[in-house]
Design a protein around this motif. Structure first.
Motif, short mmCIF file in Angstrom:
data_model
loop_
_atom_site.label_atom_id
_atom_site.label_comp_id
_atom_site.label_asym_id
_atom_site.label_seq_id
_atom_site.Cartn_x
_atom_site.Cartn_y
_atom_site.Cartn_z
N GLY A 134 0.82 -1.21 0.00
CA GLY A 134 0.00 0.00 0.00
C GLY A 134 0.86 1.25 0.00
O GLY A 134 0.64 2.18 -0.78
N SER A 137 2.54 2.28 -3.19
CA SER A 137 1.68 2.76 -4.28
C SER A 137 1.27 4.22 -4.09
O SER A 137 0.60 4.78 -4.94
CB SER A 137 0.41 1.90 -4.36
OG SER A 137 -0.41 2.14 -3.23
N GLN A 138 1.65 4.83 -2.96
CA GLN A 138 1.17 6.18 -2.64
C GLN A 138 2.33 7.17 -2.52
O GLN A 138 3.43 6.78 -2.12
CB GLN A 138 0.41 6.17 -1.31
CG GLN A 138 -0.72 5.16 -1.20
CD GLN A 138 -1.86 5.44 -2.16
OE1 GLN A 138 -2.20 6.59 -2.42
NE2 GLN A 138 -2.44 4.39 -2.70
N PRO A 139 2.07 8.46 -2.83
CA PRO A 139 3.09 9.47 -2.56
C PRO A 139 3.21 9.67 -1.05
O PRO A 139 2.23 9.46 -0.32
CB PRO A 139 2.52 10.73 -3.23
CG PRO A 139 1.04 10.51 -3.27
CD PRO A 139 0.82 9.04 -3.38
N ASP A 140 4.39 10.06 -0.59
CA ASP A 140 4.56 10.29 0.84
C ASP A 140 3.80 11.54 1.26
O ASP A 140 3.77 12.53 0.54
CB ASP A 140 6.06 10.44 1.17
CG ASP A 140 6.32 10.40 2.66
OD1 ASP A 140 7.40 10.84 3.08
OD2 ASP A 140 5.44 9.94 3.43
N GLY A 141 3.18 11.47 2.41
CA GLY A 141 2.42 12.63 2.89
C GLY A 141 1.67 12.23 4.15
O GLY A 141 1.63 11.05 4.50
N GLU A 143 -1.42 12.08 4.68
CA GLU A 143 -2.58 11.21 4.42
C GLU A 143 -2.14 9.76 4.39
O GLU A 143 -2.76 8.88 5.02
CB GLU A 143 -3.22 11.57 3.07
CG GLU A 143 -3.74 12.99 2.95
CD GLU A 143 -2.67 13.98 2.52
OE1 GLU A 143 -1.50 13.59 2.37
OE2 GLU A 143 -3.02 15.16 2.34
N THR A 144 -1.06 9.49 3.65
CA THR A 144 -0.53 8.12 3.55
C THR A 144 -0.06 7.65 4.92
O THR A 144 -0.38 6.53 5.35
CB THR A 144 0.66 8.09 2.57
OG1 THR A 144 0.21 8.59 1.31
CG2 THR A 144 1.21 6.70 2.39
N ARG A 145 0.68 8.49 5.59
CA ARG A 145 1.25 8.07 6.88
C ARG A 145 0.16 7.81 7.91
O ARG A 145 0.21 6.81 8.63
CB ARG A 145 2.20 9.16 7.39
CG ARG A 145 3.43 9.31 6.52
CD ARG A 145 4.38 10.33 7.11
NE ARG A 145 5.54 10.54 6.28
CZ ARG A 145 6.63 11.19 6.67
NH1 ARG A 145 6.68 11.69 7.89
NH2 ARG A 145 7.64 11.35 5.86
N PHE A 148 -1.79 4.43 7.04
CA PHE A 148 -1.09 3.16 7.27
C PHE A 148 -0.60 3.02 8.70
O PHE A 148 -0.54 1.90 9.22
CB PHE A 148 0.05 2.99 6.25
CG PHE A 148 -0.47 2.79 4.85
CD1 PHE A 148 -0.20 3.70 3.85
CD2 PHE A 148 -1.27 1.70 4.55
CE1 PHE A 148 -0.70 3.52 2.57
CE2 PHE A 148 -1.78 1.51 3.28
CZ PHE A 148 -1.49 2.42 2.29
#
Lengths: 233, 405, 50
Positions: A134, A137-141, A143-145, A148
């Motif tokens: 997961g 597949s996502q840019p760091d930011g 929202e991602t952090r 997950f």
């Protein structure tokens, strides 16, 4: 400097693991046919148990890193989360796979729903697969952090839940364990090899976590430089 | 001065790795129109979405009237105000009818007015019964903006209207009509915040705020040329569940998303032949309930559908929840279990049919929550939520165990 | 000894897998360091020429 230390630990750990496996094949005492269905397969024990121990460290790092990011917004803790997820995936897979192989040889079935550890590790490994795939597949930011890290933190609820579920299941359906399995008494030589394995895997996985954290910090530094380059061009 | 309709109190918001808003405080009072200006990336959309409680706060809090509706510790409450929202994406699903979307938007305020005169003013009356998917970009934009304004026209109390680039893609005549309506709503006492590059929109404002510097400039807005004429009647709010149910029945998304997998499972089990008689109770129930379990494991089709044009964001802002299928999985699960029982030529047990329905319902909504957890991600479709579904195998096994006691 | 042969192959395979995994992580670290060096050089060069 940190990279040299982590690479040193990796090399040391790897050497220890290779030695453990060599000793397990050639030196460790055989177990009796009365105690185990498949004495040869029992030697997987020298890999399965240390791998499980290393996975325990890795999942612990994942949990602490996730909590550290969510509650303290700590960059170091985020790097610990990513390193813990990757290490947890690798060691979790090693544990589950070796457990299945041993189970197939010893129990006649690769999976035992009454075995708390196998089920817990299986679910945590699935969680690690989800987190690693997961995140890649996502840019760091944030929202991602946040997304997950929340999974990494609350995924640990699986551990007590799995314990309760498998306890209930095992009461109603005693597991397919035929021999005394790995709960039999461990003699001195076996313990020695096992200890070497545990130490080697510990050193190895700590080296891996340190290295992965360093890699994540390099990726973040690269991202910042690229943003600077975007403005300069 | 009366308490503000909207207060952003010391807010800090991040997007990606950037701090977009830092220590921002602003107020929007009744009868005020704030125009947020600034270059791309300055934070206009971020500020609007934060005020709509769509983005989490690193610091500070958002108040609607005197109620804290969002704070930096993750607390979130429903807005006490009538809220009209038009984001840069239209917030509508293609399978909605034009007038249906407008009625849904108004229903959130508890009151409705006749939308047809408003559609006529935007030259869209002939499109009232069309699907949103059949509209052009410009037409869809007009409907989206109208959906933000109509709840306020219908409301008894001053409400909050948040518009992000409302004039984008609109013709000049429609922009003039829009400006007139904003002026009318201002006179009615509503608070409007507009993020815009368009000078005509800026001319509607009582205050301009440059989001790059947060420099505030007072302005003299356009005055309305007529009074708003709209008689409002009370109406029941549309719940996310009833909306989701309606969309599922209209689009039959459940058939593709859930029923096919379930029927395939049943088909595969049937292909093993007549072996149910030789099985123990536990195994037999496992076979009978497997199709219902499979249907639930496929999750909620509405999650994917509502990502279209950020309809899920619109729903989260105005109704506090994403659309979902409600009790549809319960009905589907019962039917699939009944079908499974009949297919295996086994006596129909009412409790097994009910258990099948509950199994589908619970599994479906658990998977829905997992799917919705990825809504904040930049690429939610790239994440393999399915990898987490094996977690439900142990509870399924325990359920079967319970049935055999 | 058949079981032991299989075990030896499995152990060797696992060692190779661990070695490969470690190699990819270390290589990633080295590649990133090289890219960072190159970018820093390019940015410094750009500022100096201005």
């Amino acid at each position: 400097m940190k990279q040299r230390v982590s690479e040193g630990l990796l090399f040391l750990g790897f050497t220890g693991i290779a030695s453990t496996l060599l000793l397990a094949l050639l030196w460790a005492p055989s177990v009796s046919l009365e105690a185990f269905e498949s004495p040869a397969a029992q030697r997987i024990f020298y890999w399965h148990v240390p791998a499980a121990w290393a996975a325990f460290i890795a999942f612990g790092a994942l949990f602490i890193g996730s909590a550290g990011w969510l509650f303290k917004r700590s960059e170091v803790m985020w790097r610990l989360h990513t390193a813990g997820a990757e290490a947890g995936l690798a060691t979790g897979l090693m544990t589950v796979w070796s457990g299945c192989v041993w189970g197939a040889a010893e129990w006649g079935t690769p999976w035992d729903w009454t075995d708390v550890r196998l089920n817990t590790f299986g679910l945590l490994t699935l969680l690690a697969v989800y987190l690693v795939l997961g995140r890649s597949s996502q840019p760091d930011g944030v929202e991602t952090r946040d997304t997950f890290a929340a999974f990494g933190l609350y995924g640990f609820v699986l551990v007590p839940l799995t314990y309760v579920a498998t306890r209930i299941w095992s009461i109603r359906h005693p597991g397919p364990v035929v021999g005394t399995g790995d709960e039999g008494s461990i003699n001195g030589d076996m313990g020695l090899v096992l200890l070497l394995g545990a130490l080697s895997f510990t050193v190895f996985i700590i080296g891996h976590i340190m290295n992965s954290m360093h890699v994540t910090s390099l990726e973040q530094r690269l991202e910042r430089l690229q943003a600077t380059m975007d403005k300069v061009i | 001065m009366a308490q503000p309709l909207l207060t952003a109190d010391g807010i800090e918001v991040r997007r990606g790795m950037n701090v977009v808003l830092k220590d921002v405080t602003l107020h929007l009072h009744s009868g005020e129109v704030l125009a947020l200006t600034g270059e791309n990336g300055a934070g206009k959309s971020t500020l609007l979405e934060t005020c709509a409680r769509l983005l989490p706060l690193e610091q500070g809090r958002i108040l609607h009237a005197d109620v804290v509706v969002a704070d930096h510790e993750g607390r979130r409450r429903a807005t006490p105000l009538v809220l009209g929202l038009a984001l840069q994406k239209n917030g509508m699903m293609g399978s909605e009818y034009v007038v249906e979307h407008l009625e849904t938007a108004m229903a959130m305020s508890g009151r409705r007015v006749d939308p047809l005169p408003f559609l006529a003013a935007l030259s869209l009356k002939h499109r009232a019964e069309d699907l949103v998917a059949h509209l052009s970009q410009g037409q869809a934009r007009k409907v989206a903006v109208l959906a933000a304004l109509l709840p306020a026209f219908a409301a008894k109390e001053p409400g909050l209207i948040l518009l992000d680039e409302p004039a984008a893609g609109m013709d000049d005549a429609s922009v003039s009509v829009l400006c007139e309506w904003i002026a009318q709503l201002r006179i009615l006492g509503h608070g409007v915040m507009i993020g815009t590059h368009d000078q005509r929109m800026s001319n509607c404002a009582t205050t301009h705020i440059d989001v790059s510097t947060f420099e505030t400039t007072a302005a003299t807005p356009n005055e309305p040329s007529s009074d708003p004429v709209a008689e409002a009647q009370p109406v029941k709010a549309t719940s996310p569940a009833s909306f989701g149910w309606k969309m599922q029945l209209r689009t039959l998304a459940w058939l593709n998303h859930n029923a096919v997998a379930s029927l395939l499972t049943l088909g595969v089990l049937l292909s093993f032949g007549d072996l149910l008689d030789g099985l123990e109770d536990l195994q037999r129930y496992g076979f009978l309930l497997a199709p219902a379990f499979a249907a639930g494991l496929c999750g909620e089709a509405m999650v994917q559908a509502s990502r279209e044009e950020r309809a899920n964001a619109w729903w989260r802002a105005v109704a506090d929840a994403n659309p979902h299928s409600g009790i549809l999985p319960l009905i589907l699960g019962c039917l699939l279990t009944l079908l499974s029982t009949l297919s295996f030529s086994v006596a129909v047990e009412a409790r097994i049919v009910v258990v099948g329905g509950l199994l589908t319902f619970v599994t479906w909504h658990i998977i829905r929550l997992l799917q919705e957890s990825t809504d904040r991600l930049a690429r939610p479709r790239a994440v393999f939520v399915g990898l987490l579904t094996p977690i439900l195998i142990l509870p399924y096994a325990l359920l079967l165990d319970l049935l055999t006691r | 000894m058949e079981g032991m042969s299989y075990l030896a192959i499995a152990y060797f395979g696992m060692l190779v897998a661990i070695a490969l995994w470690t190699y990819t992580v270390v290589q990633r670290s080295r590649r990133l360091s090289q890219r960072i060096e190159a970018l820093e050089g390019a940015i410094t060069g750009r500022f100096e020429s201005e």
